[in-house]
Design an enzyme around this catalytic site. Structure first.
Site, PDB file in Angstrom:
ATOM      1  N   HIS A 172      27.835  23.337  61.007  1.00  0.00           N
ATOM      2  CA  HIS A 172      26.559  24.000  61.265  1.00  0.00           C
ATOM      3  C   HIS A 172      26.786  25.064  62.325  1.00  0.00           C
ATOM      4  O   HIS A 172      27.862  25.145  62.929  1.00  0.00           O
ATOM      5  CB  HIS A 172      25.482  22.994  61.689  1.00  0.00           C
ATOM      6  CG  HIS A 172      25.743  22.294  62.987  1.00  0.00           C
ATOM      7  ND1 HIS A 172      26.819  21.451  63.184  1.00  0.00           N
ATOM      8  CD2 HIS A 172      25.066  22.316  64.166  1.00  0.00           C
ATOM      9  CE1 HIS A 172      26.784  20.978  64.407  1.00  0.00           C
ATOM     10  NE2 HIS A 172      25.739  21.484  65.045  1.00  0.00           N
ATOM     11  N   ASP A 229      26.754  17.352  62.905  1.00  0.00           N
ATOM     12  CA  ASP A 229      25.858  16.536  63.695  1.00  0.00           C
ATOM     13  C   ASP A 229      24.719  16.072  62.800  1.00  0.00           C
ATOM     14  O   ASP A 229      24.257  16.824  61.958  1.00  0.00           O
ATOM     15  CB  ASP A 229      25.240  17.352  64.823  1.00  0.00           C
ATOM     16  CG  ASP A 229      26.271  17.915  65.812  1.00  0.00           C
ATOM     17  OD1 ASP A 229      27.480  17.694  65.626  1.00  0.00           O
ATOM     18  OD2 ASP A 229      25.865  18.617  66.743  1.00  0.00           O
ATOM     19  N   HIS A 241      19.885  17.644  60.896  1.00  0.00           N
ATOM     20  CA  HIS A 241      20.074  18.125  62.259  1.00  0.00           C
ATOM     21  C   HIS A 241      18.960  19.128  62.560  1.00  0.00           C
ATOM     22  O   HIS A 241      18.068  19.325  61.747  1.00  0.00           O
ATOM     23  CB  HIS A 241      21.485  18.748  62.361  1.00  0.00           C
ATOM     24  CG  HIS A 241      21.970  18.951  63.759  1.00  0.00           C
ATOM     25  ND1 HIS A 241      21.769  18.048  64.767  1.00  0.00           N
ATOM     26  CD2 HIS A 241      22.674  19.980  64.322  1.00  0.00           C
ATOM     27  CE1 HIS A 241      22.317  18.508  65.879  1.00  0.00           C
ATOM     28  NE2 HIS A 241      22.873  19.688  65.643  1.00  0.00           N
ATOM     29  N   HIS A 293      25.850  25.801  65.472  1.00  0.00           N
ATOM     30  CA  HIS A 293      25.567  25.628  66.894  1.00  0.00           C
ATOM     31  C   HIS A 293      26.814  26.030  67.667  1.00  0.00           C
ATOM     32  O   HIS A 293      27.943  25.808  67.209  1.00  0.00           O
ATOM     33  CB  HIS A 293      25.177  24.181  67.210  1.00  0.00           C
ATOM     34  CG  HIS A 293      23.717  23.906  66.995  1.00  0.00           C
ATOM     35  ND1 HIS A 293      23.198  22.636  66.847  1.00  0.00           N
ATOM     36  CD2 HIS A 293      22.654  24.760  66.919  1.00  0.00           C
ATOM     37  CE1 HIS A 293      21.878  22.723  66.689  1.00  0.00           C
ATOM     38  NE2 HIS A 293      21.541  23.995  66.727  1.00  0.00           N
ATOM     39  N   ASP A 298      28.564  24.994  70.160  1.00  0.00           N
ATOM     40  CA  ASP A 298      29.669  24.078  70.503  1.00  0.00           C
ATOM     41  C   ASP A 298      30.540  23.747  69.294  1.00  0.00           C
ATOM     42  O   ASP A 298      31.565  23.075  69.430  1.00  0.00           O
ATOM     43  CB  ASP A 298      29.125  22.797  71.159  1.00  0.00           C
ATOM     44  CG  ASP A 298      28.103  22.064  70.300  1.00  0.00           C
ATOM     45  OD1 ASP A 298      27.257  22.727  69.678  1.00  0.00           O
ATOM     46  OD2 ASP A 298      28.164  20.813  70.243  1.00  0.00           O
ATOM     47  N   HIS A 299      30.155  24.237  68.115  1.00  0.00           N
ATOM     48  CA  HIS A 299      30.966  24.009  66.905  1.00  0.00           C
ATOM     49  C   HIS A 299      31.600  25.298  66.384  1.00  0.00           C
ATOM     50  O   HIS A 299      32.394  25.256  65.447  1.00  0.00           O
ATOM     51  CB  HIS A 299      30.098  23.392  65.805  1.00  0.00           C
ATOM     52  CG  HIS A 299      29.592  22.022  66.142  1.00  0.00           C
ATOM     53  ND1 HIS A 299      30.077  20.866  65.564  1.00  0.00           N
ATOM     54  CD2 HIS A 299      28.659  21.622  67.046  1.00  0.00           C
ATOM     55  CE1 HIS A 299      29.469  19.819  66.083  1.00  0.00           C
ATOM     56  NE2 HIS A 299      28.592  20.252  66.981  1.00  0.00           N
TER      57      HIS A 299
HETATM   58 ZN   LIG Z   1      24.592  20.680  66.740  1.00  0.00          ZN
END
Ligand SMILES: [Zn+2]
Length: 304
Positions: A63, A212, A142, A65, A67-68
């Site tokens: 996804h 997530d 998510h 976001h 942090d990914h």
């Molecule tokens: Zn996330």
């Protein structure tokens, strides 16, 4: 020597800490590398694992976001310095293609290799099919569109019994067909059944990467009895209300998915920075499911 290994580059969550790196995992299947998510610092962790960039051909984003994803511009930029040709396929949503294309064009305009986007959707689909492996998506729950990935080895060929092959004088040109399951017909018409000439193939291995997501009991069936399940354990059960609200799972919930899927082992991760002792994730999961592997940066988990 395992032919299917999972390298944990980062197993922290969004808020930076000195104890964990943001999300990134590398799957090594027979020397071919597949990255799932690319949080900041992934390219350094990749090198610490002594992995070869030249073996990395696919990057999958669960996804969009930060942090990914935010390690990806740096990784692609660095790969450009290497001067090696070839192709990198990035599997992401349409928004990911649009945003990343702009970033790559700005910072890494003249890449010596091709970046190809495979646009995926939040649905169940096979998104990669190679001679030895398939990758399929499972929609998750998510705060933004998200999918999990299941890596499944294709069934291999049967193993020949060398002594029986010699005994029945099977010609070399027939060996591949025998490995594929055919009987052998001798010149005099005698049929030698395949089971006399071969033993069953090695059972195919599989790995699921679920991050997530809020707890989704129904995905267990979609995941199936994989050898190893990475399922995010962002929270402990004491924060289950917050987990649900934020679109995340607790260690207990991850263990329930592992149990219901019939997974061989559960790999934890995506730990919230609020917890100081990772062992608590293992303890909580062990109440539900017996084979829990406590994830950490630097960990390499073989599937066989
Ligand atoms: Zn996330």
């Amino acid at each position: 020597m395992s032919t299917f290994k999972i390298h944990t580059l980062g197993c922290g969550s969004a808020k930076p800490t000195l104890r964990h790196q943001p999300s990134s995992t590398v799957i090594d299947h027979r020397g071919n590398l597949f990255m799932v998510d690319c949080g900041e610092g992934a390219q350094h962790a990749f090198q610490r694992h002594r992995l070869k960039f030249s073996r990395l051909g696919h990057i999958f984003l669960t996804h969009l976001h930060g942090d990914h994803v935010l390690g990806l511009p740096g990784l692609i930029s660095s790969l450009g310095l290497g001067g090696a040709g070839g192709k990198m396929v990035i599997h992401t949503f349409a928004d990911g293609k649009r945003i990343l294309n702009r970033i790559f064009n700005f910072f890494s305009g003249d890449l010596p290799f091709e970046v190809e986007f495979n646009v995926i959707r939040e649905e169940e689909a096979v998104i990669l099919d190679t001679p030895s492996l398939t990758v399929r998506t499972i929609p998750l729950d998510h705060r933004v569109p998200a999918v999990g990935f299941v890596f499944e080895e294709k069934p291999g060929l049967r193993h020949i019994k060398r002594d029986m092959i010699d005994f029945h004088q099977v010609p070399f040109s027939m060996i591949n067909r025998i490995k594929g399951g055919e009987d052998f017909v001798k010149p005099d018409g005698t049929v030698i059944p395949n089971v006399m000439l071969t033993s069953p193939p090695t059972p195919p291995l599989s790995y699921a990467h679920i991050s997530d997501t809020a707890y989704m009991p129904e995905i267990a069936e979609k995941i199936g009895p994989v050898n190893l399940l990475f399922h995010e354990t962002t929270y402990l059960d004491s924060h289950s209300a917050e987990a649900a609200q934020r679109g995340h799972s607790t260690a207990r919930q991850a263990a329930m998915v592992a149990r219901d899927a019939g997974a061989g082992a559960l790999l934890t991760g995506h730990y919230s920075s609020r917890y100081k002792n990772d062992e608590d994730f293992r303890k909580e999961a062990l109440d539900i499911f017996p084979n829990v592997i406590l994830n950490r940066e630097g960990l390499v988990t073989p599937l066989d």
